[in-house]
Design an enzyme around this catalytic site. Structure first.
Site, PDB file in Angstrom:
ATOM      1  N   ASP A  94       0.855  -1.196   0.000  1.00  0.00           N
ATOM      2  CA  ASP A  94       0.000   0.000   0.000  1.00  0.00           C
ATOM      3  C   ASP A  94       0.893   1.250   0.000  1.00  0.00           C
ATOM      4  O   ASP A  94       1.821   1.350   0.815  1.00  0.00           O
ATOM      5  CB  ASP A  94      -0.844  -0.059   1.291  1.00  0.00           C
ATOM      6  CG  ASP A  94      -1.949   0.970   1.320  1.00  0.00           C
ATOM      7  OD1 ASP A  94      -2.391   1.406   0.248  1.00  0.00           O
ATOM      8  OD2 ASP A  94      -2.398   1.311   2.443  1.00  0.00           O
ATOM      9  N   SER A 279      -8.670   2.574   8.674  1.00  0.00           N
ATOM     10  CA  SER A 279      -9.074   3.283   9.898  1.00  0.00           C
ATOM     11  C   SER A 279     -10.217   2.593  10.645  1.00  0.00           C
ATOM     12  O   SER A 279     -10.217   2.561  11.879  1.00  0.00           O
ATOM     13  CB  SER A 279      -9.479   4.720   9.565  1.00  0.00           C
ATOM     14  OG  SER A 279      -8.367   5.413   9.053  1.00  0.00           O
TER      15      SER A 279
HETATM   16  P1  13P Z   1      -8.915   4.800   5.612  1.00  0.00           P
HETATM   17  O1  13P Z   1      -7.999   5.639   6.445  1.00  0.00           O
HETATM   18  O2  13P Z   1     -10.138   5.541   5.238  1.00  0.00           O
HETATM   19  O3  13P Z   1      -9.219   3.490   6.234  1.00  0.00           O
HETATM   20  O4  13P Z   1      -8.139   4.485   4.228  1.00  0.00           O
HETATM   21  C1  13P Z   1      -7.147   3.485   4.178  1.00  0.00           C
HETATM   22  C2  13P Z   1      -6.365   3.517   2.913  1.00  0.00           C
HETATM   23  O5  13P Z   1      -6.681   4.180   1.960  1.00  0.00           O
HETATM   24  C3  13P Z   1      -5.171   2.673   2.865  1.00  0.00           C
HETATM   25  O6  13P Z   1      -4.445   2.867   1.703  1.00  0.00           O
HETATM   26  O1  G3H Z   2      -3.243   4.870   3.642  1.00  0.00           O
HETATM   27  C1  G3H Z   2      -2.586   4.644   4.642  1.00  0.00           C
HETATM   28  C2  G3H Z   2      -2.882   3.443   5.459  1.00  0.00           C
HETATM   29  O2  G3H Z   2      -3.980   3.669   6.292  1.00  0.00           O
HETATM   30  C3  G3H Z   2      -1.656   2.984   6.186  1.00  0.00           C
HETATM   31  O3  G3H Z   2      -1.327   3.809   7.245  1.00  0.00           O
HETATM   32  O4  G3H Z   2       1.116   4.297   7.087  1.00  0.00           O
HETATM   33  O5  G3H Z   2      -0.085   4.419   9.277  1.00  0.00           O
HETATM   34  O6  G3H Z   2       0.352   2.210   8.189  1.00  0.00           O
HETATM   35  P1  G3H Z   2       0.105   3.685   7.999  1.00  0.00           P
HETATM   36 ZN    ZN Z   3      -4.494   4.869   0.942  1.00  0.00          ZN
END
Ligand code: 13P
Ligand code: G3H
Ligand code: ZN
Length: 331
Positions: A94, A279
């Protein structure tokens, strides 16, 4: 030595997205950083018969150790199969920040990566993304790119305001980079505070109602690149029940607002084939842990509060798969 994701039991996202596009639903991409979150994802998606993308951020890699995370992912596949869950499972990076991070994940057994060049100027974003696509595609790994900037914080990338994706840029980006999917900005944002109270209206019960997503931009994008896979980041609903649980057990999350479920359901029926949720999982875990410890102040066995949190996560994710994303039963 490089590890082939197929040997770990993962699949890339090609087939899952093809089915999601045809079936008009979205595949859930749930983030994990620890064993309990991962167990919950596997059990929720296994029980509801949903394909799943296990999502690992750069922050998760450094928190949990990148090698351990990959083995956890591999263990998740084994656990799913032993439990009789025949769902397809992808391991996805991600918000990959650089070519090097993406290469490290691909060589470490990831079946899918995101290269997030959205903070770069257009040409530089194309250049970075194309480089990752070339490396990934030679190894059968699928790639997500991003155009447009989400409001809030995307890992280390701070954006002061949402810069919506410009539909006139998407054809060139997709053609020149060769990406398999495209994350866009239509009003979602990361975290638990997606909108300020000033941006919201209040309903009859005094609950904050956020501005609607820009479905007009999504439609424009779909016209430009018909049938191309779109991804929505920042798609937690910031479930009010768990915000309340946190706040009534010593927490302090004021004016937390997310994306209403009906809007995500509508998006999932379009070319949006992947919806990212992190989240909501954090809120569920924190809410249940706070409540459990408040009710049992003498408890000090982590299993006694992580266990109930894990159960609540399973419930939350089954609900998402069944009634929000529509991915349940589609494996
Ligand atoms: P949220 O913070 O809305 O859960 O989004 C997560 C996300 O986009 C991770 O890449
Ligand atoms: O988009 C971001 C994700 O919620 C990951 O968050 O970098 O705190 O693991 P993080
Ligand atoms: Zn994201």
């Amino acid at each position: 030595m490089a590890v082939d994701y197929k040997e770990l039991g993962f699949v890339n996202t090609e087939e899952m997205f093809k089915k999601a596009m045809e079936g008009k639903y979205a595949v859930p991409a749930y983030n994990f950083n620890n064993m309990e979150q991962l167990q919950a994802i596997v059990n929720a998606c296994g029980k509801s018969g949903s394909p799943v993308i296990l999502q690992v951020s750069k922050g998760a890699r450094s928190y949990a150790n990148e090698t351990l995370l990959r083995y956890l992912g591999q263990g998740a596949v084994a656990m799913a199969r032993e439990s009789g869950f025949n769902i397809p499972i992808a391991l996805h990076l991600d918000h990959g920040d650089t070519y090097e991070t993406c290469v490290s994940c691909i060589d470490g057994g990831f079946s899918s990566v995101m290269i997030d060049g959205s903070h770069h100027p257009f040409e530089k974003n194309i250049e970075e993304t194309k480089k990752v696509v070339e490396y990934a595609h030679e190894r059968g790994v699928t790639v997500e790119g991003e155009l447009g900037v989400l409001a809030g914080i995307e890992d280390d990338v701070e954006a002061a305001k949402s810069i919506y994706t410009q539909p006139e840029e998407v054809i060139e980006f997709v053609d020149k980079t060769g990406v398999d999917s495209l994350a866009i900005s239509i009003g979602t944002s990361h975290g638990a505070f997606k909108f300020t109270p000033e941006q919201c209206t209040k309903n009859d019960q005094g609950v904050l109602v956020p501005p609607p997503l820009r479905f007009d931009i999504l439609e424009e994008i779909e016209k430009q690149i018909p049938g191309f896979v779109i991804v929505l980041h920042g798609s937690s609903s910031v479930v009010p029940e768990y915000v309340k649980m946190i706040n009534s057990n010593g927490g302090d999350l004021k004016a937390a607002v997310g994306i209403p479920e009906e809007q995500l359901r509508k998006a999932a029926k379009s070319a949006v084939c992947k919806i990212n949720i992190d989240s909501d999982g954090r809120l569920v875990m924190t809410g249940v842990i706070r409540k459990t410890l408040a009710e049992k102040p003498g408890e000090f066995d982590p299993r006694k509060y992580l266990g109930p949190a894990r159960e609540a996560l399973v419930e939350m994710m089954i609900h998402k798969n069944e009634t929000v994303l529509g991915s349940a039963g589609r494996y």
